[in-house]
Structures are given as C-alpha cells and as structure tokens.
Design an enzyme around this catalytic site. Structure first.
Site, mmCIF file in Angstrom:
data_model
loop_
_atom_site.group_PDB
_atom_site.id
_atom_site.type_symbol
_atom_site.label_atom_id
_atom_site.label_comp_id
_atom_site.label_asym_id
_atom_site.label_seq_id
_atom_site.Cartn_x
_atom_site.Cartn_y
_atom_site.Cartn_z
ATOM 1 N N HIS A 84 62.141 63.001 -62.671
ATOM 2 C CA HIS A 84 63.206 62.560 -61.772
ATOM 3 C C HIS A 84 63.447 61.072 -62.045
ATOM 4 C CE1 HIS A 84 64.958 61.374 -57.849
ATOM 5 N NE2 HIS A 84 65.264 62.657 -57.676
ATOM 6 N N ASP B 13 53.781 62.422 -59.443
ATOM 7 C CA ASP B 13 54.935 62.438 -58.552
ATOM 8 C C ASP B 13 54.932 63.803 -57.863
ATOM 9 O OD1 ASP B 13 57.358 62.869 -57.366
ATOM 10 O OD2 ASP B 13 58.567 62.312 -59.104
ATOM 11 N N GLN C 118 57.855 67.326 -55.254
ATOM 12 C CA GLN C 118 58.102 68.761 -55.180
ATOM 13 C C GLN C 118 56.808 69.563 -55.185
ATOM 14 O OE1 GLN C 118 61.038 69.828 -54.553
ATOM 15 N NE2 GLN C 118 62.253 68.014 -55.103
ATOM 16 N N LYS D 152 60.701 65.996 -47.531
ATOM 17 C CA LYS D 152 60.671 67.200 -48.362
ATOM 18 C C LYS D 152 59.547 68.147 -47.949
ATOM 19 C CE LYS D 152 62.512 64.841 -52.453
ATOM 20 N NZ LYS D 152 63.872 65.280 -52.791
ATOM 21 N N CYS E 142 69.362 64.241 -60.439
ATOM 22 C CA CYS E 142 68.653 63.001 -60.772
ATOM 23 C C CYS E 142 67.681 63.180 -61.923
ATOM 24 C CB CYS E 142 67.905 62.425 -59.568
ATOM 25 S SG CYS E 142 68.980 61.870 -58.259
#
Ligand SMILES: Cc1ncc(COP(=O)(O)O)c(C=O)c1O
Ligand SMILES: Cc1ncc(COP(=O)(O)O)c(C=O)c1O
Lengths: 141, 407, 407, 141
Positions: free
Chosen positions: B124, B201, B204, B227, B365
C-alpha cells in the site's frame, strides 16, 4: 438552439425513463455511440484527470463559437461528458459563460457533478468555462 | 454450517440495517473501512457523557477514570496481539501514522547514506511513500521484493536483496488489493537470519488472523482501529522494547517528556515517549471495545467463517464468464480484485452502487500493483464476517446485470 | 447581566449534569479539555450508524456522503477562521500534530545549519520540543522571547532576537499556564517586517477569541478539536497556501499522492498532500458540529460572557488571603494559576477533587514557566462559557476549606 | 507486631472517621507530624519521582530487618507514605515480600495507589519490595 433550449430538450428526453436501468442504459448507449477521440488529441494537455476515470476535452474556436470534443475511458463518464458537450457545443463564449448546466440536476444525475466525485466531470465543466473565458479574452483583443 | 450466527451478529451493526437506494445495503468495502458494532458506538458516547477528561497527570476523579480506561485499553491491545510488555503498545492515529513513526524514528537512528530499505511490490502507498521519503532524506536506497503474476512474493529474491547495508524490511501481512496472505513468518526468519528487523503492515491482517507478535517475532506491527471495527483516528504501533528504547521520538510535545528546559529536554519512558500531545483517548477505548467484541465472538470462529465465505465467493465469482481476477495466491484472504471484460472499473462500481452494493474501485492505493498488471484499477470486493452467502449470490446476480447493461 | 443563558446552555452538556462524589461536578479543567455538547456526541453516533465509510475515491453512496460531509467540515473550519482558501485547512490529529507537521515540513525545506527558530518562554512543551528536535536535526539554534514576572512577553527583545538567520517565530495565542493573551498581531507585524513567518499555537486561543487568520496575517495557526468542544483525535492546521505549497509532505501514505511508482512519486495537491492515510473523518464532522454550535450561540456573546465571568472570578479569588497568582498580564483569559501559601499544588488539587471540583495541578506542560517562577507547579482553574458565578463562589468556599484543613 | 497486625490496627484506627474531611485531616496531621528527612538523604538516589509529588525513600538494614525513612513535598503524599512505612518498618525481607499493603484498600484510599496516579506511591511500594529482595539476596550470600 440556445443552450437552455438544448437543456430543456434533454430534460424532456430523460423524462421518459422510469427507472435507473433505463436511464443509465441510455447513457451507456450514448457512451458507446459517441465516436472515439482521435489518438493525437488524447494527450496530456487535453486530459482532465479524475482519480477514477479520465476525461479528455479538446476545443476548437471558429467564427466566434467554441466546438468541443470529448472522450473518457469509462463509458458512463463518456456519456455524461457528451451530454455536457452537446449542451455547450457551437456557442459563443458569452453564452457559455452565462449558462450553468442545470439540466444535470433536473435529470437527477447531479451526483456525478458533485465536487467529491472523482470522475473528472466537474473539472470538465470548469474547464469549459475557462476555455470560454480564454477565447473571449482572445477575441476581444 | 456456519460457525457463527451471522444473522444474529449482523444485528449488532446499525449501518448494515440501512437501505441505500432500494434495498438493505450490501457492504463489501471492508478493506477500506469496517462497520462498527453498537458497543463501540455506545461506549464512545458514554465516555463523552460521563468520563471525558484529559488523561495523565490529572488529579481529579474524571481524569483518573479516563486514564485508567485508556491504560486498560492499552492492556487489551497488548493481550490481543500478545505483546510481551504493555509499553510496547503505542497508540497512534492509524496504520499510516504508525509506519511513518517507524520510518522516521528508526530511520533517524539507524538508516544512513547508502543504506537499504526493503519493501515489496504489493505494498500500500502507506508502506511505500514513508520509506521513499526516508531514503530521499538519508540518501538511502529503496529495494523491492518482486512478485509473480499470481501476486505471490519471491522469497528467494528477498534473500538475494538483503545485504549488509539492509537496515529494515517492511511488508504487508495481507495485501489490500490482491488479498495475498504473505508468509510473514518466513520473511521474518529470512531477515532475522541476516539480523535485519522486520516491520509488518497489519492494516489488513489484524482483523482476519490471530496475531501473536511474540510467536511471529516481528519487530514492528502496525494496524488501524477503523479497519478492525473500531473508531476512526486511532491506530496501534507494536514495537519490540529494544527498538523503541533506542529510537528517538517522532513527535515532540506534551506527555512525551520527563523534563523540558530550553537547554536540555529529557524524553519520557515508553510508551509515552511516542505519544506526544493529547492522544485520542476516547478512540483508544472504542478500539479496545471492538477487540473485546471480537474476542467475545472468538477470533477462531470469525476466521473459520470468513474462510468458508471466501471459498463460497470464490466458487461463485469464478463461475461468471469473462471476469479477470488479480491475485490468485493459494493463501488468500476474502479480497477479490477483478475486472469485467472491457468494462471500466468505475462503470462497474457505479452500477453496483445503484444496486445497493458498496465496492471499491480504482488502484486501492497500490499503483505499483496496477502497473504490474498494466491496468488502471480494479473492482474490489472485500469481505467481513458479517457478510453472508446471500449477499454473495446477490453480488453475482448484480454483476450479471452489469454485464447485461454494457453488452 | 449575562449575555447568554448559561443555565440553559449547560443542559447541552451531558457531563456537566453528573455527580462525582457528593454533588454535581464543577468542571474547571477546560484548558486541558472541554466537555462536548450533545450535538457533537450525537452526530458522532449518527455518522457511525448511517454513513460510516472511507472517504475519497469511493464510488458508492456511503463513501460519497461521507466525503461530502468531510469536505463540508473543512469548509466550516475555513469560515470559522476566515481562511482565504479551503485547501489551506489541513485536518491533523491535534495541535501537537499540527506543530510537528510545520516543524518538520517547513523545517525540512527552510531551516538549515546555523539558522534560527524563535519561540517564547511561556510555550507549551508542544510548541518547544518539536522545534528543539528540528534544531537538533538541522544544527539550528532555538532562541527564546523572554517574559517579565507578570507573564508578559518582551517584544523589544523579540525585535533584537530576529536576525537574517531567523526562519520562523512560533508563539502561543494564549498561554495555557499563565492565561496571558499574547499580542500576536504585534508579534506578527514585527516578524513580517523582517520577512519572517509566524506560527500561532492556538490551542487555547481559538475557543476564546474570534480568529480571523487573514486579518491576523499569521502564516500558520494550529488548534485541537477536543479543546473547542469537539472530539478527541482531530485538530487543524491552517497554513498560507504559499507556504503549504512549498513545504514537502510530513507523512507519506494513501491519499497524499497523485502517482506512486518505485522510481518517482508525485504528491497530491493541497490539502491532501498533508493528509496521508485515512483521516479521522468522523472526528472532523464532530469538530465542525462543535464550531456550528458555537456559531449558533455566537462567539461574540461567548467571549463577552467569558470576560465577565473572568472578572468575577478574579475579584473573588484575589480577595482570598495568602494566594499567590502566576500570570498577571492585563490581557488575560479565564485561566488562573495559583498556589495557596505553603500548600503543595497536589494537596490542594486532591482536596478540591474531594469537593467535586476538577482543576489541573502541576506544570501544565510548561516547565520553563515553572522554572521561571522557581516553583514545581500550580493549581490551575480554567473557565469556559458553561461555568457560572455560583461555581466560582463554591470554588472560593472550597479553597477556604482547603486552607482550614491544612492550617 | 506483624505486618498484618499493624495493618489491622490501622484499619481500626481509620474506622472512626465518618467523612472524608476527618480522614484526610488525619492524613494531613500525620504528614505534618512525621519528621522531615535529613537533607543529605533527600538526594537523587532516594528520590521516587511522581509527576505531581515527589517521594523520598531511604532504607537501613540492621540485624536482618529493614528500616524505612520517607518524606514528600506534598503533605498528603507524606502522610500516606508514612502509613506504608509504618506497616513495613522493622520487618524482615521475607515478611515484607510476603505481605501486600491491603489496608490501603480497606481504609478506602486505594485510589492513591492506582497505577494511573502520579504521586509516586505505587512506585514507592514497588521500591520497598525491591529493597527487600535486594537485602534478602545480600544476606543470603
Ligand atoms: C498552549 C497549548 N499548546 C499546545 C497544546 C497541545 O494540544 P494537544 O495536546 O491537543 O495536541 C496545549 C494543550 O494542552 C496547549 O494548551
Ligand atoms: C495494507 C494497508 N496498509 C496501510 C493502509 C493504511 O491504513 P490507514 O489509512 O488506516 O492509515 C491500508 C488501508 O487502506 C492498507 O490496506
């Protein structure tokens, strides 16, 4: 036809659609029928970049009137862009500067011209006006 | 046979009950942000109504209650990711903020001219640009782990990218545009073999996996509250104590110092060193409430159900003719990126919206991923445990209708 | 004769209705954070329940509604501070974040070795430490505008501190520990005479003044949502277009770019260049709701009432024997910092708490101010328009009781 | 008296207070009566820094027992610190390590020992335990 007459005509045309499928189906058909812009005009200078779809706008100025050509990579955007062009095409800078594209609201497609839309159409309307201002300035000097 | 009672759970989410144009919304934009259970919404109101007060150093009742709730929220996060120490949990404003914190503070201390930072091709922008900015500032080099057309990272390439100049590797747990679940345990093992720390990261990852940062042995793990069914404006950075202690602060301000004078300022201990100014304390409580809600259902059950739903969606979607899918790793989360032959992603998105289906369209993104496939964007359907097979069926029906419209 | 109906307005604030120990709370900790009117709390819930969705680039109904609301919030802020352009309003996570943004991005571009940055002696740590960090990174020099024992800045000294190497001046609009209202118009005029831009830390200014950034001609103005009756986790940076355009971004991530590739990343236009990642969009809507609420009452009326209340409090408090006050500028906001002879600020705070009065004690994140007066801390009473003369009377009574207890 | 006996005694003493003014008044009196620590012991090494009030703690180890001296710049903190010292004073490391200061909760002053308090008292309790551990280790070698 004046710009407002064309707008009235479009409002009437759209009034026959009773649901969104018909209306968008018509836009899609429009988008398909409108001829593609010649590749040589699809350049950076004529590009109006939305985040989601891209619009090209190319103008000619003849005998005090502005002629518009447009294209988009998304068909719905192309159809909508063509409606805008149809309304303003062949008019004088003054006429264009004086008249807002109110038909969009009347045919219930205003959401596509909202500033938060990222399809490039609002930017296109602004560009049309800017061209009109520029040609007006040019022709009055 | 679903492991959770979805219909029951859906009732916990007010937004899922609403109509958009003609019918109840079908929300498939979960990778962008998730909906909030009533518990999260209600606790936010409750804290504003009963306890709102600035935290830390407060001498009065409200401030004490609020500080206690804030520090309990930190402890809830600690347990959720199984961090060894509570002060390894830093509250930030989101994943992007967390990654920027590490890129700046780790970078300030450890990255120098000629050094190297490694990210992957499927990151991302939030896990690319901060490192690009760091590399520009420090004259360091950004290297990229390549991926194959299935959207799978090439770990052999990673081995060969690592050099003595490599200072950190930062990769996504789960790709937000391809759905690939990266083998982060292997990536960490490879990097650690060369003594290179790894940032994950987890934007997600956290909501679809059981994350145990000690077992993973990652050096940093970042995620966003919004999220994982929590509020906007709150996020988490997990970092190993040893790194956090060595890193200089990111933002300066109130609460992150021990003493300030114009001659010499002494920074506070962890975690406060990295929490300058008034933090989003109400957001932190909302986030911890979301995590507790998930725990109550059981992350294992959520994961099992999401896996089932993903397989169902996969079966149904690939059966539609003329769809091209992007991302076909066999380790995949419930994220489907696709294009309907020749139809622009934006056109598809608009029409699905008219049918009350919320999907995301565009680059998500992740422009390097789009460039890789030579496309401008995709239509992305991203699932959550509150989605149902019925909704998938309706999606399939609607995609067919889009195809019909553009025929 | 009060210009507003305080008793009526108090009903808008749920927290003010609550009891702590024995009676309805008397909340005098407004400089730390303010309470929220129901409208702010309710709109937060409403947006989570009906519109929650990630903004920008969204093709679906919810995303469009949310984006519209977010951009309308920006426009509300623009009007509230009378910024010339809407894109001069950047949403951040708070004052501290806003100041760090400028210290980093302005500093990155304009501050080099040997250059000078000027702050004042009465700054909050959030307006000291970011500049110290910048100066350390860039080998620049931090200079300090001195103040006199009344807590008034020495503007002649400012004149003489400014040199051709001075790159920026950053001062508080209103001091949070002394209450001094700084003559920021004069400070700006002096700095501008030397072509030096000025940043105003408006954390305590925005809620007690009418701020017109164009009339002020400040280059930057920062404030926090939570101190102006809005939510936590949201703040604003106003910056003049010309500076913001020249400054490099602060955080990298989603939404702040036009194009990303590993070779070259092009940053987005204002304001997005400075809003990386998912912003606190629900927070922004809460903040704009707070501003609209204030507009509805009328900032002029609020200011008039607060002035009256301050004078009342001043009269009553100075009449108590053996109180020492810190900060006695004749331009003062409703912030009273004091010590009761020989009684430790913490002891006083604890006892007032027992009497259901919330005050703040300690250094108030302004250690240099405490060092100046040679004290460890003060007791701080900070007023808001929802406070009343009755509450002041009760405070006076309670202070006398504290004196009695420690006799 | 054992640590628990002292705690019981304190609980009984405090039980006579019917409202907070009496209770805190007593703490204030305590804080005033307890002798100040000698300046030479008020050094950095003995300082337990809370954000709001400062506590000094100084220990002596004699005949297998630990003796505590304490002071604070805030009177209430000093009073509370002295109660803690009173409970643990003159006991062996083992006794100290075994027994928690549960009386604080019983006399309804637990809020002053909460981890979110910034008065230094919780840190003081931890320090008392650490001293006990250290002396224990020392005396068993
Ligand atoms: C004058 C001043 N500046 C800056 C700040 C920092 O604000 P925040 O903690 O909301 O970032 C404060 C808050 O206490 C303040 O009073
Ligand atoms: C993989 C990944 N990383 C980072 C981010 C950025 O998260 P946020 O916008 O909450 O900061 C996202 C969100 O879209 C993401 O999907």
């Amino acid at each position: 036809m004046t710009i407002d007459e064309t707008q009235n005509q479009l409002v009437e045309e759209f009034s026959i659609f009773t649901d969104w499928t018909d209306k968008y189906g018509y836009l899609i058909d429009l988008g398909k029928e409108v001829p593609e812009m010649e590749m040589k005009f699809k350049n950076k200078q004529n590009l109006i970049s939305g985040c989601q779809s891209q619009v090209w706008l190319y103008t000619e100025f003849k005998d005090g009137r502005i002629y518009f050509h447009t294209d988009s990579d998304a068909i719905l955007t192309k159809g909508l862009a063509w409606l805008l062009v149809k309304v303003y095409n062949g008019h004088t800078p003054d006429e264009i500067l004086e008249t807002e594209p109110w038909f969009i609201e009347k045919i219930d497609l205003a959401q596509h011209l909202s500033p938060t839309r990222s399809n490039g159409l609002l930017a296109m309307v602004k560009k049309i006006k800017i061209y009109a201002m520029a040609y007006k300035a040019k022709s009055s000097t | 046979m679903p492991s959770i009672d979805v219909q029951q759970l859906r009732l916990d989410f007010p937004l899922l009950q609403r109509k958009t144009y003609n019918r109840q919304i079908v929300y498939f934009d979960n990778a962008a942000t998730t909906q909030k259970p009533s518990k999260v919404i209600d606790i936010t109101s409750e804290y504003y109504q009963k306890y709102n007060s600035n935290i830390h150093r407060g001498v009065h009742y409200l401030s004490e209650k609020m500080t206690e709730a804030y520090e309990n929220a930190r402890s809830t996060v600690q347990k959720f990711i199984n961090a060894q120490h509570i002060h390894e949990v830093i509250f930030t404003s989101g994943t992007t903020d967390s990654i920027n914190l590490v890129a700046f503070s780790f970078g300030e201390k450890f990255v120098h001219e000629g050094d190297e930072v490694i990210v992957s091709h499927m990151e991302h922008h939030s896990n690319i640009v901060p490192w690009q900015m760091l590399c520009e500032r420090k004259k360091a080099v950004l290297k990229v782990i390549p991926m194959n057309p299935a959207g799978v990272l090439d770990l052999d390439a990673l081995e060969s990218l690592i050099s003595p100049k490599t200072k950190i590797v930062s990769v996504a747990h789960i790709s937000n545009s391809l759905g690939t679940i990266n083998p982060i345990d292997k990536i960490i093992a490879i990097a650690h073999k060369h003594n290179v720390p790894v940032m994950i990261d987890g934007a997600q990852g956290i909501q679809h996996s059981i994350v145990d940062v000690q077992k993973l042995d990652c050096d940093f793990y970042a995620f966003s509250g919004h999220k994982i069914y929590g509020p906007t404006g709150i996020g988490v950075l997990y970092g190993k104590e040893k790194w956090l202690n060595e890193m200089p602060p990111y933002r300066g301000g109130g609460d992150m110092i021990k003493n300030v004078s114009f001659e010499k300022t002494v920074y506070a201990d962890l975690p406060f060193k990295f929490e300058a100014g008034t933090t989003n304390f109400i957001g932190a409580i909302g986030l911890s409430t979301a995590l507790k809600y998930l725990n109550q259902i059981g992350m294992d059950k959520i994961i099992a159900y999401e896996e089932e739903l993903k397989l169902y969606a996969h079966r149904k979607l690939i059966a539609i003719p003329n769809l091209t899918f992007y991302g076909s790793s066999d380790k995949k989360a419930g994220i489907f990126s696709f294009l309907i032959n020749k139809i622009h992603h934006f056109d598809t998105g608009l029409m699905l919206d008219k049918m009350d289906i919320a999907v995301r369209t565009g680059t998500h993104c992740t422009e390097p991923v789009m460039s890789f496939f030579g496309i401008q964007g995709t239509v992305r359907v991203s699932l959550s445990f509150y989605n149902t097979e019925d909704e998938i069926d309706y999606l399939v029906e609607s995609i067919n209708k889009v195809k019909q419209l553009f025929k």
